[in-house]
Design an enzyme around this catalytic site. Structure first.
Site, PDB file in Angstrom:
ATOM      1  N   GLN A 196     -10.344   6.763 -25.449  1.00  0.00           N
ATOM      2  CA  GLN A 196     -10.683   5.437 -24.891  1.00  0.00           C
ATOM      3  C   GLN A 196     -12.137   5.034 -24.895  1.00  0.00           C
ATOM      4  O   GLN A 196     -12.689   4.383 -24.305  1.00  0.00           O
ATOM      5  CB  GLN A 196     -10.316   5.386 -23.489  1.00  0.00           C
ATOM      6  CG  GLN A 196     -10.757   6.715 -22.521  1.00  0.00           C
ATOM      7  CD  GLN A 196     -10.254   6.750 -21.021  1.00  0.00           C
ATOM      8  OE1 GLN A 196      -9.251   7.284 -20.812  1.00  0.00           O
ATOM      9  NE2 GLN A 196     -11.005   6.130 -20.201  1.00  0.00           N
ATOM     10  N   CYS A 203      -7.904   4.156 -19.101  1.00  0.00           N
ATOM     11  CA  CYS A 203      -6.755   5.050 -19.327  1.00  0.00           C
ATOM     12  C   CYS A 203      -5.269   4.459 -18.975  1.00  0.00           C
ATOM     13  O   CYS A 203      -4.359   4.936 -19.472  1.00  0.00           O
ATOM     14  CB  CYS A 203      -7.165   6.249 -18.354  1.00  0.00           C
ATOM     15  SG  CYS A 203      -7.411   5.799 -16.677  1.00  0.00           S
ATOM     16  N   HIS A 217      -6.785   8.921 -12.731  1.00  0.00           N
ATOM     17  CA  HIS A 217      -6.758   8.953 -14.255  1.00  0.00           C
ATOM     18  C   HIS A 217      -5.347   8.641 -14.506  1.00  0.00           C
ATOM     19  O   HIS A 217      -4.472   9.238 -13.626  1.00  0.00           O
ATOM     20  CB  HIS A 217      -7.203  10.159 -14.771  1.00  0.00           C
ATOM     21  CG  HIS A 217      -7.383  10.115 -16.148  1.00  0.00           C
ATOM     22  ND1 HIS A 217      -7.829   9.179 -17.031  1.00  0.00           N
ATOM     23  CD2 HIS A 217      -7.097  11.115 -17.016  1.00  0.00           C
ATOM     24  CE1 HIS A 217      -7.637   9.568 -18.166  1.00  0.00           C
ATOM     25  NE2 HIS A 217      -7.034  10.837 -18.335  1.00  0.00           N
TER      26      HIS A 217
END
Lengths: 214, 86
Positions: free
Chosen positions: A19, A25, A162
């Site tokens: 990324q 994410c 995340h």
């Protein structure tokens, strides 16, 4: 349930991506899940566009952050077809949403499931086998320094920051663990993957779990 | 070795170099803490923490770049046996 199961063994998981400095994410996580769901149905593994989700999911903030559930909600509501990654390349920054003719190749979702599986990770294993790889959110603060092995400590639940993709599990050793695909490139962790202990909701892995049907 | 391996181009002696070196040293201290057998009893296959490409970032920088997923509260999954009981 088998002692070990990993969708990678059936070649139904796309390679680990990076990324870069984009906080996307959440998009990598759900696109990875949709790629596998499509591959399971059609026996054709295609890399789909993460950039399309970053640019077009208006309920999220592109490279400045977003949520797997918002993105799935948007995909389900609009029935947008995700095009190939090669057609809508990753730029590591939020851009203007591109539209494609409906006749072009693309994968849209039909439905999605999203649940909290804390305390019932065994059931989560069943869902992984039935539905395909599962998108999940985790507390990844300590992952800044992760090199390998099974994470059992220094990771909280209820503090997700995340998003990742769970592709399998392994219960053959002393410590059972989830096999988790990350989006920080293949040089991070175990070839881009991280292992997280099953049970006790380590890193909050079971708090926000979702899967799309294509 | 870190600079070469991860392609960093900080000019030696510059403010940026000093800042990154400071974060790097901080990360070494963090690894000692995370690997400490007192805090995390070592078992076979336990996680290991050490130098990787994020070692010259402060935890705040790391968070700002890589930890951008928003949390969402979801309903608890109800197992088939629980549904039957209900």
């Amino acid at each position: 349930l088998p002692a070990r199961f990993d969708w990678r063994d059936k070649n139904l998981v796309t390679p680990v991506r990076n990324q870069l400095s984009c906080g996307g994410c959440w998009a990598f996580s759900i696109v990875g899940g949709i790629e596998s769901a499509y591959a399971i149905n059609e026996n054709l593994l295609e890399e789909l566009s993460v950039q399309q989700v970053i640019d077009c999911s208006y309920e999220d903030n592109g490279c400045n952050g977003g949520s797997t559930i918002n993105a799935l909600h948007w995909l389900n509501k609009t029935r947008v077809k995700l095009v190939r990654a090669s057609e809508y390349e990753f730029k590591a920054q939020t851009g203007i949403c591109h539209y494609f003719p409906s006749s072009d190749f693309g994968v849209s979702i039909r439905d999605y499931k999203a649940y909290n599986f804390s305390d019932i990770e065994e059931e989560m294993m069943t869902q992984l086998i039935n539905l395909g790889p599962l998108a999940a959110t985790v507390d990844a603060v300590s992952w800044q320094d992760y090199l390998g092995g099974i994470i059992q400590y220094h990771c909280s639940s209820g503090e997700a920051n995340h998003a990742v993709l769970i592709t399998g599990f392994d219960r053959t050793g002393d410590i059972p663990y989830w096999i988790v695909k990350n989006s920080w490139g293949s040089t991070w962790g175990i070839d881009g993957y991280v292992h997280i202990k099953i049970g006790q909701n380590v890193c909050g892995i079971a708090d926000t779990v979702s899967a799309a049907r294509v | 070795h870190f600079l070469t391996r991860y392609g960093r181009r900080y000019s030696p002696g510059s403010l940026e170099f000093q800042k990154r070196e400071h974060f790097f040293q901080e990360s070494i201290r963090r690894h000692e803490y995370l690997n400490s057998p007192v805090l995390a009893p070592y078992e076979n296959n336990s996680a290991i923490y050490g130098i990787n490409r994020f070692s010259d970032l402060s935890p705040e920088e790391f968070k700002a770049i890589y930890l951008q997923s928003k949390a969402v509260e979801l309903p608890k999954y109800v197992t088939t046996s629980a549904k039957e009981a209900i």
